[in-house]
Write a protein that holds these residues in place. Structure first.
Motif, PDB file in Angstrom:
ATOM      1  N   ALA A  58       0.856  -1.185   0.000  1.00 26.98           N
ATOM      2  CA  ALA A  58       0.000   0.000   0.000  1.00 26.98           C
ATOM      3  C   ALA A  58       0.890   1.233   0.000  1.00 26.98           C
ATOM      4  CB  ALA A  58      -0.900   0.012   1.232  1.00 26.98           C
ATOM      5  N   ARG A  59       0.424   2.241  -0.693  1.00 23.89           N
ATOM      6  CA  ARG A  59       1.183   3.490  -0.738  1.00 23.89           C
ATOM      7  C   ARG A  59       0.989   4.244   0.567  1.00 23.89           C
ATOM      8  NH1 ARG A  59       0.705   6.645  -6.086  1.00 23.89           N
ATOM      9  NH2 ARG A  59      -1.090   5.340  -5.987  1.00 23.89           N
ATOM     10  N   ALA A  60       2.088   4.632   1.145  1.00 21.97           N
ATOM     11  CA  ALA A  60       2.065   5.388   2.399  1.00 21.97           C
ATOM     12  C   ALA A  60       2.337   6.849   2.095  1.00 21.97           C
ATOM     13  CB  ALA A  60       3.111   4.826   3.359  1.00 21.97           C
ATOM     14  N   GLU A  61       2.450   7.645   3.146  1.00 25.42           N
ATOM     15  CA  GLU A  61       2.772   9.060   2.963  1.00 25.42           C
ATOM     16  C   GLU A  61       4.126   9.191   2.274  1.00 25.42           C
ATOM     17  OE1 GLU A  61       2.325  11.607   6.341  1.00 25.42           O
ATOM     18  OE2 GLU A  61       0.775  10.300   7.169  1.00 25.42           O
ATOM     19  N   GLY A  62       4.264  10.204   1.449  1.00 31.06           N
ATOM     20  CA  GLY A  62       5.523  10.427   0.765  1.00 31.06           C
ATOM     21  C   GLY A  62       5.752   9.484  -0.401  1.00 31.06           C
ATOM     22  N   GLU A  63       4.702   8.806  -0.860  1.00 40.27           N
ATOM     23  CA  GLU A  63       4.764   7.892  -1.996  1.00 40.27           C
ATOM     24  C   GLU A  63       5.578   6.624  -1.725  1.00 40.27           C
ATOM     25  OE1 GLU A  63       2.902   8.435  -4.881  1.00 40.27           O
ATOM     26  OE2 GLU A  63       2.118  10.054  -3.652  1.00 40.27           O
ATOM     27  N   ALA A  64       5.991   6.400  -0.489  1.00 46.22           N
ATOM     28  CA  ALA A  64       6.701   5.162  -0.149  1.00 46.22           C
ATOM     29  C   ALA A  64       5.683   4.023  -0.068  1.00 46.22           C
ATOM     30  CB  ALA A  64       7.420   5.316   1.180  1.00 46.22           C
ATOM     31  N   SER A  65       6.127   2.813  -0.267  1.00 50.79           N
ATOM     32  CA  SER A  65       5.249   1.652  -0.159  1.00 50.79           C
ATOM     33  C   SER A  65       5.462   0.952   1.169  1.00 50.79           C
ATOM     34  CB  SER A  65       5.526   0.660  -1.291  1.00 50.79           C
ATOM     35  OG  SER A  65       5.167   1.216  -2.528  1.00 50.79           O
ATOM     36  N   GLN A  66       4.384   0.461   1.720  1.00 54.82           N
ATOM     37  CA  GLN A  66       4.445  -0.369   2.912  1.00 54.82           C
ATOM     38  C   GLN A  66       4.082  -1.783   2.505  1.00 54.82           C
ATOM     39  OE1 GLN A  66       1.643   1.652   5.548  1.00 54.82           O
ATOM     40  NE2 GLN A  66       3.364   2.050   6.911  1.00 54.82           N
ATOM     41  N   LEU A  67       4.807  -2.758   3.023  1.00 50.91           N
ATOM     42  CA  LEU A  67       4.529  -4.163   2.745  1.00 50.91           C
ATOM     43  C   LEU A  67       4.170  -4.867   4.047  1.00 50.91           C
ATOM     44  CD1 LEU A  67       7.525  -5.076   0.419  1.00 50.91           C
ATOM     45  CD2 LEU A  67       5.165  -4.712  -0.260  1.00 50.91           C
ATOM     46  N   TRP A  68       3.222  -5.803   3.973  1.00 49.35           N
ATOM     47  CA  TRP A  68       2.936  -6.647   5.117  1.00 49.35           C
ATOM     48  C   TRP A  68       2.431  -7.990   4.625  1.00 49.35           C
ATOM     49  CZ3 TRP A  68      -0.226  -2.742   3.571  1.00 49.35           C
ATOM     50  CH2 TRP A  68      -1.561  -3.018   3.378  1.00 49.35           C
ATOM     51  N   SER A  69       2.687  -8.988   5.427  1.00 46.82           N
ATOM     52  CA  SER A  69       2.348 -10.361   5.089  1.00 46.82           C
ATOM     53  C   SER A  69       0.966 -10.717   5.621  1.00 46.82           C
ATOM     54  CB  SER A  69       3.384 -11.304   5.692  1.00 46.82           C
ATOM     55  OG  SER A  69       2.969 -12.647   5.577  1.00 46.82           O
ATOM     56  N   LEU A  70       0.277 -11.544   4.893  1.00 43.69           N
ATOM     57  CA  LEU A  70      -1.005 -12.044   5.375  1.00 43.69           C
ATOM     58  C   LEU A  70      -0.803 -12.835   6.666  1.00 43.69           C
ATOM     59  CD1 LEU A  70      -4.039 -12.413   4.915  1.00 43.69           C
ATOM     60  CD2 LEU A  70      -3.497 -14.405   3.499  1.00 43.69           C
ATOM     61  N   ALA A  71       0.360 -13.450   6.822  1.00 42.65           N
ATOM     62  CA  ALA A  71       0.653 -14.221   8.035  1.00 42.65           C
ATOM     63  C   ALA A  71       0.709 -13.335   9.275  1.00 42.65           C
ATOM     64  CB  ALA A  71       1.970 -14.972   7.873  1.00 42.65           C
ATOM     65  N   ASP A  72       0.946 -12.034   9.079  1.00 45.63           N
ATOM     66  CA  ASP A  72       1.019 -11.112  10.217  1.00 45.63           C
ATOM     67  C   ASP A  72      -0.342 -10.580  10.641  1.00 45.63           C
ATOM     68  OD1 ASP A  72       3.760 -11.400  10.255  1.00 45.63           O
ATOM     69  OD2 ASP A  72       4.097  -9.646   8.987  1.00 45.63           O
ATOM     70  N   THR A  73      -1.396 -10.967   9.941  1.00 43.44           N
ATOM     71  CA  THR A  73      -2.738 -10.493  10.266  1.00 43.44           C
ATOM     72  C   THR A  73      -3.523 -11.596  10.962  1.00 43.44           C
ATOM     73  OG1 THR A  73      -3.676 -11.184   8.144  1.00 43.44           O
ATOM     74  CG2 THR A  73      -2.749  -8.960   8.264  1.00 43.44           C
ATOM     75  N   GLN A  74      -4.553 -11.196  11.658  1.00 42.35           N
ATOM     76  CA  GLN A  74      -5.412 -12.162  12.332  1.00 42.35           C
ATOM     77  C   GLN A  74      -6.385 -12.760  11.322  1.00 42.35           C
ATOM     78  OE1 GLN A  74      -5.352 -13.171  15.543  1.00 42.35           O
ATOM     79  NE2 GLN A  74      -3.491 -11.960  15.749  1.00 42.35           N
ATOM     80  N   PRO A  75      -6.569 -14.075  11.348  1.00 44.56           N
ATOM     81  CA  PRO A  75      -7.563 -14.680  10.451  1.00 44.56           C
ATOM     82  C   PRO A  75      -8.957 -14.133  10.749  1.00 44.56           C
ATOM     83  CG  PRO A  75      -6.207 -16.367  11.477  1.00 44.56           C
ATOM     84  CD  PRO A  75      -5.894 -15.057  12.158  1.00 44.56           C
ATOM     85  N   TRP A  76      -9.715 -13.902   9.707  1.00 47.77           N
ATOM     86  CA  TRP A  76     -11.080 -13.418   9.855  1.00 47.77           C
ATOM     87  C   TRP A  76     -11.966 -14.585  10.239  1.00 47.77           C
ATOM     88  CZ3 TRP A  76     -15.685 -14.442   7.176  1.00 47.77           C
ATOM     89  CH2 TRP A  76     -16.722 -13.570   7.473  1.00 47.77           C
TER      90      TRP A  76
END
Length: 81
Positions: A58-76
């Motif tokens: 996802a694009r963050a402030e300053g046009e930098a990208s943020q990355l995150w893994s699905l493994a780091d999120t809680q299952p729905w």
């Protein structure tokens, strides 16, 4: 292999087939990897990918990208009402 928008010109069933070819040790004897971007979430199924194989950007402030893994999120989970 790195591909941008792999799903853009492929039918979802062909996309799934290509992904599974890379994951099949009988086909990919040297451990080839497929890295691709996609806007289509239909291929992100648990019978195709493990949670640690799916990453979001996802694009963050300053046009930098943020990355995150699905493994780091809680299952729905569905809650009963």
């Amino acid at each position: 292999m790195v591909v941008d928008e792999l799903d853009a010109k492929l039918h979802p069933k062909i996309l799934r087939y290509v992904i599974l070819l890379f994951k099949d040790p009988e086909v990919s004897k040297n451990g080839a990897q497929l890295i691709f971007s996609s806007q289509d979430v239909s291929a992100m199924r648990n019978d195709v990918f493990r949670r640690d194989e799916v990453w979001f950007a996802a694009r963050a402030e300053g046009e930098a990208s943020q990355l995150w893994s699905l493994a780091d999120t809680q299952p729905w989970r569905m809650r009963s009402v």
